[in-house]
Design a protein around this motif. Structure first.
Motif, PDB file in Angstrom:
ATOM      1  N   LYS A 159       0.885  -1.185  -0.073  1.00  0.00           N
ATOM      2  CA  LYS A 159       0.087  -0.050   0.033  1.00  0.00           C
ATOM      3  C   LYS A 159       0.861   1.198  -0.034  1.00  0.00           C
ATOM      4  N   ASP A 160       0.665   2.162  -0.865  1.00  0.00           N
ATOM      5  CA  ASP A 160       1.577   3.220  -0.982  1.00  0.00           C
ATOM      6  C   ASP A 160       0.933   4.505  -1.789  1.00  0.00           C
ATOM      7  N   ALA A 161      -0.237   4.853  -0.946  1.00  0.00           N
ATOM      8  CA  ALA A 161      -1.298   6.048  -1.738  1.00  0.00           C
ATOM      9  C   ALA A 161      -0.436   7.198  -1.928  1.00  0.00           C
ATOM     10  N   GLY A 162       0.350   7.760  -1.172  1.00  0.00           N
ATOM     11  CA  GLY A 162       1.132   8.817  -1.475  1.00  0.00           C
ATOM     12  C   GLY A 162       2.513   8.570  -1.919  1.00  0.00           C
ATOM     13  N   GLY A 163       2.622   7.673  -2.321  1.00  0.00           N
ATOM     14  CA  GLY A 163       3.754   7.268  -3.175  1.00  0.00           C
ATOM     15  C   GLY A 163       5.253   7.746  -2.325  1.00  0.00           C
ATOM     16  N   SER A 164       5.196   7.472  -1.176  1.00  0.00           N
ATOM     17  CA  SER A 164       6.347   7.776  -0.162  1.00  0.00           C
ATOM     18  C   SER A 164       7.617   6.953  -0.956  1.00  0.00           C
ATOM     19  N   MET A 165       7.098   5.565  -1.168  1.00  0.00           N
ATOM     20  CA  MET A 165       8.317   4.618  -1.624  1.00  0.00           C
ATOM     21  C   MET A 165       8.474   4.771  -3.186  1.00  0.00           C
ATOM     22  N   THR A 166       7.307   4.746  -4.000  1.00  0.00           N
ATOM     23  CA  THR A 166       7.426   4.735  -5.275  1.00  0.00           C
ATOM     24  C   THR A 166       8.076   5.940  -5.873  1.00  0.00           C
TER      25      THR A 166
END
Lengths: 337, 337, 337
Positions: free
Chosen positions: B179-186
């Protein structure tokens, strides 16, 4: 001579106060809220159309786009003009003045043509967008006369241009049934040619000597870039602001987004190609990148595909940059040299 | 030598024109409007899902957030980079160029991974947000290579990074179900490390000598602050832009708002603590304050409470500022010295 | 002496860290999501109120306006204060610090007064707008003390002002049932007088000698104009942000739009009239033009007509400009000389 100066001094305050008084009287006689912004009107509209939710009020479909357009007019066009160091603050301030007067007069003139019922002009969020659009056309013409006319002349130009804009729009849209959602013709082309005509009227040979004062400097370019970017970023809102609810607004935004992106690449290509040392010319970047938004305006809400929009942007970046390089002597749109 | 220069001169125009032509062809073959931006599609969707109101079109749920994200990419990241006086205008202009190309390529690559049906990519407002997100990652990497690479290299970096971004995102979100809604990782972590790698590849010892050209000046700081503030203010829109409709979008915005506010206070505390004279370091303020938005991204739409968000922001401000002070030699994220 | 300096050095970090820790504890004890931002809560609300669409979530009625208000607080007020070259960056940065702390404390204090149920404060998008409004009042007071107080004193001022603001608001709106949608009284008048009182307390005769440091320069004026314009453009969102859904929000935006436009013309008229050479005074333009938004705030959502709004703006531009010229010695609102 002194008498004349004293005379001049009274002119701007007088014009501002008297014209604003005229606005108050005309608004008092003619302008009323439309059904969606009136207490009783909205209650009645909900009953008649069997609307259960306030989310159906046109305000929620259009207000975010309106605010984007508003930023384009006041920050976008205002700061785009700051490229000339000498006119930096004046450009922003005079753009502010002409737009503030222009939107009031446009609410009236556009109202008489479009939403006049039983002797009253009914205004709502769409009227505000229309007024901002109309003033956008004046801002474009302002780019051509910047530094050449006084504030009073600017207000007079605004008065005439807003009026002619509305007549022209009425003829094109209502009589000839031309489709022009993003206002490519009514707003941008009209604004550019109007500015050209005013420049031609004001043209005096000795004005050419002031050319050396028109150099731009580092910080001016960054300020000008603020204007460019806000125009570029919000153009999808500009072209979709008054499209039909639902898929049409959606599509107009996507098409404009695509056309603008393509336009940046061809502008960079031709700007680099046509410069002596292959360097980018900031003035091209600041202007030609916007051509993609202008050109796609008319067709933005139609089933022009993303692919078609890219082609429009592709061509516009090239044509606009070449136009800048070879026809800058009296180029109408955002003439900068 | 001269031949080489002439050769160089043709490179940027050629890359821009050919790549844009490639975009047009690929868009022509693959890209179509999705159900919510297509005339017939939306009519059909309304009938099938028994939708009575155009307000249900995804456009109205997401377009205001999209515009905020759009401002973050072009004004936010563009002006954040103006802190170096020498690269001020170039930073904004090159950021503009890479982002304009990046969003087109991202629409394609992301489309192939996510909305590819019957040989066609279906685009809508969510695709535009996705493309802007993807380009955000390139903008972060751009911060690490600013002043070290040419426009053509920048476009090549964009081509590769957008592609790898989408592969990485596909692996994380679709295969590993992270789960990475705000894209911290991606978005952010990926962008920072990509930039780090590119810098390492480009690293040549004599480049160190250019360090003295990297000083910032008063006005550069104010321009840079425009970038910082637009990133900071619109981060709640960034983190909530593609959350589920309703409470999820609502919650993501609140959590981000809280985390960002907490982050400012701990950034100021540690910036003041670690400076010799207790003065604030502008570079910390301009960067660490954003860490709160990045860190809360992944969990923003979950039931992370306002209290949990404050803790995230609290820690991020501290870690990010300490990181800046002690690891600036090759700090990946927005490396400035 | 050195001991005192070391002591000073620890003060700002300590205040920031301890106060932020206090926020975390208080948020942990008191703050929860409201029905519209909570998973279970929104599910329950939809069933109870028979809501079929997520478009009914308050988020979609208010979030675009919230973001506009957010820009006003951080970019609008921040950059408005950059007119003094000496305090340019400090003005933006300290405004950032006070606002980031202020919104957290305001969420708590306003929550205790307005949305306190069963020992918990329930927050949503309206709470964020309320917190930003409250901080707007502190930003106004900040304009009066700019350059006179330290960051720690600023945070203490914020703590007190946010508290008193909420008490004052509670007395006016909840006990006396005064109508004040746009916060003309609670936000602007309160902020101005609070700033005046703090200035009076801090007043020391030798501070007068620093007046010569308060000159503005060309670029400062352009930066300041960014602040002015974002305040002016987004004021319709400010005045309509917490109006009732539907026609009330619609009407508040139109009324504010009209009043602001009228105000620009009378400000220009009187600024030109009262200056020695008939030139425009930038400080008038940058401040008096906003008076139209402030003044119409209270009545914006009422059936004040467009015509009534123009009259309000007309008078405000005149009064505000005259006030600037004749009472600048200690003028509370955005005192600049």
């Amino acid at each position: 001579m002194m008498a004349r100066n004293t005379d001049m001094r009274w002119r701007l305050p007088l014009v501002c106060l008297l014209w604003e008084l005229a606005m108050i009287i005309l608004f008092g006689v003619f302008v009323r809220f439309n059904a969606e912004s009136d207490i009783a009107g909205w209650e009645k509209a909900k009953q008649e159309k069997n609307i259960t939710s306030d989310a159906e009020n046109d305000f929620y479909f259009r207000y975010p786009s309106f605010q984007d357009v508003h930023v384009m007019i006041f920050v976008g066009f205002g700061f785009l003009m700051t490229f000339l160091q000498r006119y930096g603050f004046g450009a922003v301030a005079f753009n502010f003045l002409l737009a503030a007067f222009g939107i009031q007069w446009a609410l009236l003139v556009q109202g008489w043509f479009h939403t006049f019922e039983n002797g009253k002009i009914l205004i709502g969020v769409e009227s505000m967008i229309g007024a901002d659009f109309c003033v956008g056309s004046v801002c474009i013409a302002f780019g051509a006369v910047l530094g050449k006319i006084s504030p009073v002349q600017l207000l007079i130009m605004t008065l005439f241009q807003v009026t002619l804009f509305s007549v022209n729009e009425y003829i094109l849209l209502d009589l000839l049934h031309v489709k022009d959602a993003g206002g490519s013709m009514t707003i941008h082309t009209f604004g550019a040619y109007f500015g050209l005509v005013v420049t031609a009227i004001l043209y005096r040979p000795n004005l050419e000597q002031t050319k050396d004062k028109q150099g731009s400097v580092y910080h001016s370019d960054l300020f000008s870039m603020i204007g460019t970017l806000f125009l570029w970023m919000y153009w999808p809102s500009f072209n979709s602001a008054i499209s039909d609810h639902g898929d049409a607004q959606h599509r107009a935004a996507i098409n404009t987004y695509c056309s603008l992106a393509a336009c940046v690449l061809t502008t960079v290509a031709f700007s680099s190609l046509l410069q002596k040392k292959g360097k980018l010319n900031m003035v091209h970047i600041q202007n030609a990148t916007l051509a993609g938004g202008v050109a796609v305006g008319t067709a933005a809400e139609m089933m022009l595909t993303a692919y078609g929009s890219l082609i429009v942007g592709f061509i516009c970046g090239i044509v606009s940059t070449i136009g800048f390089v070879y026809f800058t002597v009296r180029a109408p749109l955002f003439r900068k040299y």
